[in-house]
Design an enzyme around this catalytic site. Structure first.
Site, mmCIF file in Angstrom:
data_model
loop_
_atom_site.group_PDB
_atom_site.id
_atom_site.type_symbol
_atom_site.label_atom_id
_atom_site.label_comp_id
_atom_site.label_asym_id
_atom_site.label_seq_id
_atom_site.Cartn_x
_atom_site.Cartn_y
_atom_site.Cartn_z
ATOM 1 N N SER A 192 0.815 -1.203 0.000
ATOM 2 C CA SER A 192 0.000 0.000 0.000
ATOM 3 C C SER A 192 0.854 1.260 0.000
ATOM 4 O O SER A 192 1.994 1.264 0.469
ATOM 5 C CB SER A 192 -0.904 -0.005 1.251
ATOM 6 O OG SER A 192 -1.585 1.218 1.394
ATOM 7 N N GLY A 193 0.243 2.337 -0.510
ATOM 8 C CA GLY A 193 0.854 3.653 -0.409
ATOM 9 C C GLY A 193 0.476 4.389 0.857
ATOM 10 O O GLY A 193 0.886 5.535 1.062
ATOM 11 N N ASP A 194 -0.303 3.728 1.723
ATOM 12 C CA ASP A 194 -0.703 4.331 2.991
ATOM 13 C C ASP A 194 -0.855 3.195 4.001
ATOM 14 O O ASP A 194 -0.344 2.101 3.788
ATOM 15 C CB ASP A 194 -1.994 5.136 2.822
ATOM 16 C CG ASP A 194 -2.081 6.327 3.767
ATOM 17 O OD1 ASP A 194 -1.648 6.183 4.925
ATOM 18 O OD2 ASP A 194 -2.589 7.392 3.376
ATOM 19 N N ASP A 195 -1.554 3.443 5.099
ATOM 20 C CA ASP A 195 -1.690 2.423 6.134
ATOM 21 C C ASP A 195 -2.341 1.151 5.580
ATOM 22 O O ASP A 195 -3.322 1.224 4.833
ATOM 23 C CB ASP A 195 -2.537 2.954 7.293
ATOM 24 C CG ASP A 195 -1.962 4.217 7.910
ATOM 25 O OD1 ASP A 195 -0.732 4.297 8.064
ATOM 26 O OD2 ASP A 195 -2.748 5.127 8.221
ATOM 27 N N SER A 239 4.492 -1.313 3.416
ATOM 28 C CA SER A 239 4.088 0.084 3.260
ATOM 29 C C SER A 239 5.230 0.982 3.733
ATOM 30 O O SER A 239 5.274 1.375 4.901
ATOM 31 C CB SER A 239 2.815 0.375 4.058
ATOM 32 O OG SER A 239 2.388 1.702 3.827
#
Length: 445
Positions: A241-244, A275
């Protein structure tokens, strides 16, 4: 096989195959009636829009909700579509070679009101684009398959976000609201415009066997975000992921406080996360309805910014409490434990400066981490410390160039036991006398 006459949104009635016994073992249930998307004019060439075909199929299959439920089968192919709504007592089932492609035509995405617990969109003030797969006020809904794929084709949305060209908040891949008995399982989700899976105001939710893939630099492509939900189980998922990877939420500042619906009784287990710029599991920052009784176990984090992060701030109000984590294995981390009481990011300037969140009873045990830059950054709110922190049986091996200060602790209180490197003095060292709690009872999911 049963032949029935079905009206497809004004199209002349025609005979459609409806199977009276589609046994879906992946969904753990069977529906009495089922049909294929092709029965409603679906074309899986990756070019033809299937939005009307999906909605016609679901509208018609909804007639069987009281007669054993229904299932819509998506066969092999690439099925381009805009958003469509699900129905109750219903299964959406993807063949392993089926890909649902999100349309790039914005006219295929309705604009809906912001969530009441948020007060506004997250990307822009006002409304938000409806999610690709959407449902509200549902009972007994299953989204599953033999590892079929949802592709959000998010590049266009990410570019608009970076350029500040969005008029409304980006859509999610799957959002189910105000519903009970939700299962999302055995699927691959990729390239979401924003969040991937968002159950909100729901109860009795299972998210299982999901693979989520997004470029690690893509904006806000959170994996799974249980939001103001009760009795949720997330298990056996792999997320890049690019976030949490998991973001636990319950509303934003004064809107979340007013709506008043916590996330509670949440179990996360057998999760693998990558991540580099965000957390494996985040609690907040939108936590103004409260977060309580979260249990996470058998968690693997690889090349991630932090293992477990609590994000909050003055103005959030409410609480994050009774958090239990055990058996974490971390490899290449910026830091393992991170708690921040100064996260900021308010929806507007109307938040209550006296709404101070309470953070208490946070437990971590049986943690192994390697190639770590910093063990912990634990920063409470001045005058309002985070209390009841417990860390036991944690071995953190540092990178070749670690931070000089391994434990940065302010405005916290708690204990530690058998932790390496040695924690800060605000976590009283109990030697080998203490093991942090982890409840053994089960949630009624």
């Amino acid at each position: 096989m049963l032949m029935v006459l079905i009206n497809t949104n004004g199209v002349a009635s025609r005979k459609v195959r409806v199977l009276d016994s589609f046994d879906d073992s992946a969904a753990g249930c069977s529906r009495k009636y089922s049909a294929s998307l092709t029965d409603f004019g679906g074309v899986g060439d990756g070019v033809t829009s299937n939005t009307k075909a999906f909605q016609a199929a679901i509208d018609n299959l909804s007639l069987y909700a009281s007669y054993g439920g229904s299932l819509l089968f998506v066969p092999p192919g690439k099925w381009l579509t805009g958003s469509f709504n699900l129905t109750s007592h219903f299964t959406l089932y993807l063949h392993k070679d089926a890909t649902i492609l999100a349309s790039q035509d914005e006219s295929e995405w309705a604009v809906i009101d912001p969530l009441p617990s948020y007060g506004r969109g997250r990307d822009a003030d006002g409304g938000r684009y409806i999610s690709l797969i959407f449902g509200t006020n549902l009972t007994d809904v299953v989204i599953t398959g033999d590892n079929g794929t949802f592709d959000g084709q998010g590049v266009t949305w990410w570019d608009k976000f970076h350029k500040g060209e969005l008029k409304y908040t980006r859509p999610y891949l799957i959002e189910i609201m105000y519903s009970q008995g939700v299962q999302i399982s055995n699927l691959t989700l990729m390239n979401s415009p924003s969040w991937n899976v968002h159950p909100v105001y729901c109860s009795n939710v299972v998210v299982q066997g999901i693979t989520i893939l997004a470029p690690v630099t893509s904006p806000n492509t959170d994996g799974i975000n249980p939001d103001s939900c009760t009795n949720t189980r997330i298990e056996d998922c792999y997320i890049v992921s690019g976030d949490d990877c998991i973001a636990v939420k319950s509303g934003w500042d004064e809107y979340g406080i007013k709506f008043g619906m916590p996330t509670k009784q949440l179990l996360i287990r057998r999760l693998t996360c990558i991540s580099p710029f965000s957390a494996v599991i985040a609690l907040g920052s939108e936590m103004s309805g409260g977060i309580e009784d979260v249990r996470a176990e058998d968690i693997t984090g690889i090349n991630s910014e932090s293992a477990v992060r609590i994000k909050t701030a003055v103005g959030r109000g409410n609480y994050v409490k009774d958090i239990y984590v055990r058996r974490m294995t971390m490899k290449t981390m910026k830091m393992v434990f991170w708690m921040a009481g100064n996260y900021g990011s308010h929806p507007d300037n109307e938040y209550d400066p006296n709404a101070i969140p309470v953070i208490q009873n946070i437990n971590f045990r049986d943690v192994v981490a390697e190639n770590v830059t910093m063990a912990a950054r634990l920063e409470g709110i001045p005058g309002h410390p985070f209390t009841g922190i417990c860390i036991s049986n944690a071995t953190i091996e540092l990178t070749k160039k670690p931070k000089k200060i391994q434990w940065n602790c302010t405005e916290i209180a708690g204990v530690s036991s058998d932790v390496t490197p040695k924690p800060c003095n605000l976590l009283k060292d109990l030697g080998s006398q203490n093991t942090c709690n982890f409840p053994e009872d089960d949630f009624p999911i």
